[in-house]
Design an enzyme around this catalytic site. Structure first.
Site, PDB file in Angstrom:
ATOM      1  N   ASN A  96       0.760  -1.188  -0.011  1.00 18.21           N
ATOM      2  CA  ASN A  96       0.120  -0.146  -0.040  1.00 18.21           C
ATOM      3  C   ASN A  96       0.778   1.279  -0.119  1.00 18.21           C
ATOM      4  OD1 ASN A  96      -2.640   1.501   0.357  1.00 18.21           O
ATOM      5  ND2 ASN A  96      -2.077   1.839   2.433  1.00 18.21           N
ATOM      6  N   GLU A  97       0.399   2.100  -0.851  1.00 21.66           N
ATOM      7  CA  GLU A  97       1.169   3.525  -1.031  1.00 21.66           C
ATOM      8  C   GLU A  97       2.683   3.460  -0.706  1.00 21.66           C
ATOM      9  OE1 GLU A  97      -1.033   6.439   1.064  1.00 21.66           O
ATOM     10  OE2 GLU A  97      -0.905   5.445   2.970  1.00 21.66           O
ATOM     11  N   TYR A 230      -5.604  12.584  -1.346  1.00 18.40           N
ATOM     12  CA  TYR A 230      -6.432  13.324  -0.304  1.00 18.40           C
ATOM     13  C   TYR A 230      -5.971  14.802  -0.480  1.00 18.40           C
ATOM     14  CZ  TYR A 230      -7.077   9.095   2.345  1.00 18.40           C
ATOM     15  OH  TYR A 230      -7.845   7.749   2.368  1.00 18.40           O
ATOM     16  N   GLU A 303      -8.385   5.117  -2.524  1.00 13.06           N
ATOM     17  CA  GLU A 303      -8.613   6.057  -1.156  1.00 13.06           C
ATOM     18  C   GLU A 303      -8.816   7.563  -1.652  1.00 13.06           C
ATOM     19  OE1 GLU A 303      -5.829   5.525   2.146  1.00 13.06           O
ATOM     20  OE2 GLU A 303      -5.641   3.705   1.628  1.00 13.06           O
ATOM     21  N   TRP A 328     -12.742   6.704   1.231  1.00 17.01           N
ATOM     22  CA  TRP A 328     -12.220   6.700   2.394  1.00 17.01           C
ATOM     23  C   TRP A 328     -12.743   7.291   3.374  1.00 17.01           C
ATOM     24  CZ3 TRP A 328      -8.919   2.644   4.100  1.00 17.01           C
ATOM     25  CH2 TRP A 328      -8.523   2.764   5.302  1.00 17.01           C
TER      26      TRP A 328
END
Length: 397
Positions: A96-97, A230, A303, A328
């Site tokens: 993940n990321e 984000y 996300e 998310w």
């Protein structure tokens, strides 16, 4: 971090382990058709194999991701998962990321495995000058070495939005550098088989070198790209060295990077959580960037969410090859950064209730109508604005 200072732990969190049947029913009621648990097996589960926290035994034995030995162990782990669950899982993400993981875990050292060195961080072990590159190199080799038997395998990458602060050449070049050190680091390898030239020129000997065989192994070793988005940043160049300043375009706050390899990130206040508002046009710009510079690969937005203080009253079409969208998060949970100070969930969890009751937020109700194709009221909803600044594509191959 804020949540550590307040003594918060994730021991119980939202009790998802015990309340999963209730949660799955809530998902069905809302209209969600994918999640990362097997009770939605008919909806093509998406599974991530590693999210920041490696088994401590591997850290103690050989240092985890800073050793090439991890490639063999992660490959065996992945193959076991593929063999045992491959008939029920359609989509796999190995790490993940990884770009955020190596920065926060090996450069600044405030997340697992907490490896760093002064002046970028003060950890008991690590080297901020070299280990982020070494860990990333191991991650890419492990990803390419993991064979598959069923389903599709992807690579998820943390992708903030970046735009030049001004129309000067210097800020445009700094923005290209931000993209290279953040997305290009991994995307360039996966698509073109080598690190971006701008990274190799700046990092020089700190950058590991792929053999011809390794390059061929890594190139094309993905079926889709997972986008994690984000925050949005304006970029201002600081000409002395690799430093760049990122300005949060909502809070109008400048953030000077202190890490060694200088990918984009933000600093966190010691006494309160930092909130990350969403700018819809920046997600669109990120998708456009991936489409234009990396051949328009299949994308799943893994996300994307809005961080607010906990409350139960919360009130893209650009030709990219986007196949799906995950918000998310489904529930307010214990976040890796910020603990319970963040409220990303579309469903509010009452932490003062012994049963941790869930309450759909207004957004969940709006989203449910949207998913079910019903008439929706857009009053009070921020519209998708066009990006006033175009992205500077750098074509890193």
């Amino acid at each position: 971090m804020w949540w550590k200072a307040h003594g918060a732990t994730g021991d119980v969190a939202c009790a998802g382990y015990h309340k999963y049947k209730e949660d799955v029913q809530l998902m069905v009621d809302i209209g969600l058709d994918a999640y990362k648990i097997f009770h939605l097996i008919e909806s093509n589960p998406h599974v991530t194999l590693h999210n920041y926290d490696l088994p401590q035994a591997l850290e103690d034995k050989y240092g985890g991701w800073v050793s090439r030995k991890i490639v063999r162990d992660i490959t065996e782990y992945a193959e076991v998962c593929f063999r045992e669950f491959g008939d029920r899982v359609s989509f796999w993400t190995t790490i993940n990321e990884p770009n955020a993981f190596v920065y926060e875990g090996y450069d600044l050292g405030f997340l697992p495995p907490q490896r760093c060195s002064p002046p970028y961080g003060y950890c008991s072990r690590g080297n901020s000058s070299s280990e982020p590159y070494i860990a990333a190199h191991s991650i890419l080799l492990a990803r390419a070495s993991a064979d598959k038997q069923y389903g599709l395998i992807g690579h998820s990458i943390n992708m903030p939005g970046f735009v030049p602060l001004t129309d000067t050449k210097e800020d445009a070049i700094a923005t290209q550098r931000a993209y290279a050190f953040n997305y290009g680091w991994f995307l360039n390898l996966l698509v073109f088989g080598d690190y971006p030239n701008i990274m190799k020129q700046n990092a020089e000997a700190r950058m590991p070198v792929f053999t011809d065989h390794e390059s061929k192994l890594v190139k094309g070793s993905f079926d889709f790209i997972g986008v994690i988005h984000y925050i949005s940043m304006d970029v201002k160049d600081i000409s002395n060295g690799l430093k760049m300043v990122y300005r949060d375009v909502f809070m109008d706050a400048e953030i000077e990077l202190t890490g060694q390899y200088t990918p984009p990130s933000v600093s966190f206040s010691s006494n309160k959580p930092l909130l990350f508002p969403i700018m819809p046009w920046c997600l669109q710009a990120v998708l456009e960037y991936v489409k234009q510079d990396f051949g328009n690969p299949p994308i799943y937005i893994y996300e994307n969410g809005l961080s607010l203080c906990p409350s139960h009253t919360l009130t893209l079409e650009n030709g990219s090859n986007t196949r799906g969208y995950f918000t998310w998060a489904f529930l307010d949970i214990f976040e890796l950064i910020g603990g319970y100070g963040y409220s990303y969930g579309i469903n509010y969890v009452d932490l003062d209730d012994p049963d941790l009751k869930r309450y759909p937020k207004l957004y969940a109700k709006w989203y449910s109508k949207f998913l079910k194709g019903r008439s929706i009221n857009l009053d009070g909803v921020i519209g998708l604005e066009k990006n006033p600044l175009s992205l500077a594509h750098s074509h890193f191959q």
